[in-house]
Design an enzyme around this catalytic site. Structure first.
Site, mmCIF file in Angstrom:
data_model
loop_
_atom_site.group_PDB
_atom_site.id
_atom_site.type_symbol
_atom_site.label_atom_id
_atom_site.label_comp_id
_atom_site.label_asym_id
_atom_site.label_seq_id
_atom_site.Cartn_x
_atom_site.Cartn_y
_atom_site.Cartn_z
ATOM 1 N N GLY A 85 24.009 69.380 136.170
ATOM 2 C CA GLY A 85 23.274 68.380 135.376
ATOM 3 C C GLY A 85 22.489 67.401 136.224
ATOM 4 N N GLY A 119 19.097 68.158 137.568
ATOM 5 C CA GLY A 119 17.692 68.516 137.751
ATOM 6 C C GLY A 119 17.475 69.752 138.604
ATOM 7 N N SER A 173 22.184 74.566 134.404
ATOM 8 C CA SER A 173 22.566 75.244 133.157
ATOM 9 C C SER A 173 21.927 76.626 133.089
ATOM 10 C CB SER A 173 22.193 74.405 131.930
ATOM 11 O OG SER A 173 20.800 74.264 131.846
ATOM 12 N N ASP A 199 13.236 77.372 134.034
ATOM 13 C CA ASP A 199 14.523 77.388 134.731
ATOM 14 C C ASP A 199 15.178 78.765 134.691
ATOM 15 O OD1 ASP A 199 14.031 74.720 134.952
ATOM 16 O OD2 ASP A 199 16.012 74.052 134.301
HETATM 17 O O1 PMV Z 1 16.462 68.645 134.780
HETATM 18 P P1 PMV Z 1 16.367 70.086 134.435
HETATM 19 O O2 PMV Z 1 16.835 71.002 135.509
HETATM 20 O O3 PMV Z 1 16.963 70.370 133.095
HETATM 21 O O4 PMV Z 1 14.806 70.435 134.314
HETATM 22 C C1 PMV Z 1 14.020 70.009 133.210
HETATM 23 C C2 PMV Z 1 12.565 70.289 133.435
HETATM 24 C C3 PMV Z 1 11.677 69.875 132.256
HETATM 25 O O5 PMV Z 1 10.324 70.195 132.611
HETATM 26 C C4 PMV Z 1 11.755 68.388 131.983
HETATM 27 C C5 PMV Z 1 12.068 70.608 130.978
HETATM 28 C C6 PMV Z 1 11.729 72.101 130.966
HETATM 29 O O6 PMV Z 1 12.304 72.775 130.107
HETATM 30 O O7 PMV Z 1 10.899 72.581 131.772
#
Ligand code: PMV
Length: 296
Positions: free
Chosen positions: A82, A84, A88, A131
């Site tokens: 969690g 970035g 997940s 992701d």
């Molecule tokens: O923080 P993370 O790993 O969930 O990445 C989110 C990235 C976003 O651009 C904010 C959302 C997405 O689905 O791309």
């Protein structure tokens, strides 16, 4: 027993913008999440952070795979959860691979990513899909959401990228909540946000050229501009800025938040391996977590 893995990722340019259909550049890290599954009477997850939502997410992937059996799920993670780094998605991909392995099911990367996206939808609402793509296939990609899915272009890396990931350790809101907060700000000032979006759009082609031709100084500059735009959208934090300015003071070529922001992690492009180590040590001295990763 079935085994699977998924890569952690970093977004080099374009998080948040990607949610609105703009292109983004992402790279898989060398760090992974690994999962082992064994058939069991009920679904059971062996991990400190296991909760009801995690279970629901994995159930969604199982449903998408048309699997009705239950599993005991053991999770081993090389990355903070969690924060970035797409934990997940790495977890969902590792789970799909492990279940396919245990069920003796032949599965393509495209299918793995598709099933993992169903878990991601449970975790994040309407994620862009970047992701799960990177968690599945690794490498670096240009990614753009389309009406039917996503356009994914693998990128050539002209010169290896010495990255440092600085993790604030700050508990942040969920990706879904941060995306909603950005949307609310955008709805309030649509014209200003259009200008921010246009600035991002203008950088992407040049950034792709910078990566493929090995002009890492140019890439660093674009990462810095991207961070400025993300700050305007309210997704940085004091801790993110502490990491970013510590890296810039040591000569980092580029430094920005990565992922949803508001805490979580920062991605730093260092000049070389030695510079990456110096920056990582400085971040640790500030009391944060730092990992180095080579993207090549
Ligand atoms: O923080 P993370 O790993 O969930 O990445 C989110 C990235 C976003 O651009 C904010 C959302 C997405 O689905 O791309």
């Amino acid at each position: 027993m079935g085994k699977g893995f998924g890569y952690a990722k970093t977004i080099l340019l374009g998080e948040h913008f990607v949610v609105y259909g703009l292109p983004a550049i992402g790279a898989a890290l060398s760090k992974k999440i690994e999962i082992e599954v064994t058939k069991a009477p009920h679904m059971k997850i062996e991990a400190a952070h296991a909760d009801g939502k995690l279970l629901l997410g994995l159930e969604a992937a199982k449903k998408s795979m048309k699997i009705t059996e239950n599993f005991n799920v053991k999770i081993k993670s090389e990355i903070p959860i969690g924060s970035g780094l797409g934990s997940s998605a790495a977890l969902s991909v590792a789970f799909v691979r492990a279940v396919a392995d245990e069920s003796k099911m032949f599965i393509t990367d495209h299918e793995i990513s598709k099933h993992a996206y169903e878990s991601e939808r449970v975790f994040h609402g309407v994620p862009s899909g970047i992701d799960n793509t990177l968690a599945t296939q690794g490498g670096a990609i240009l990614f753009q959401k389309t009406q039917t899915g996503a356009e994914i272009t693998p990128l050539k890396i002209g010169r290896p990228l010495n990255l440092v990931i600085g993790n604030t350790g700050k508990k942040r809101g969920s990706t879904e909540d941060i995306i909603s907060a950005v949307k609310a700000r955008r709805d309030k000032n649509p014209e200003i946000y259009n200008d921010l979006f246009n600035a991002e759009k203008k950088m992407i082609d040049s950034a792709v050229t910078a990566i493929s031709s090995g002009k890492i100084e140019d890439l660093g500059e674009f990462m810095n501009i991207n961070h400025g735009l993300l700050c305007s959208m309210g997704v940085s934090s004091r801790e993110n800025e502490m990491i970013i300015y510590a890296a810039r003071d040591l000569g980092a070529l580029g430094a920005k938040i990565t992922g949803a922001g508001c805490g979580g992690s920062c991605t730093i492009l260092a000049k070389n391996e030695k510079n990456a180590e110096e920056i990582a040590n400085e971040i640790r001295k500030l009391g944060f977590i730092a990992i180095t990763s080579l993207v090549q």
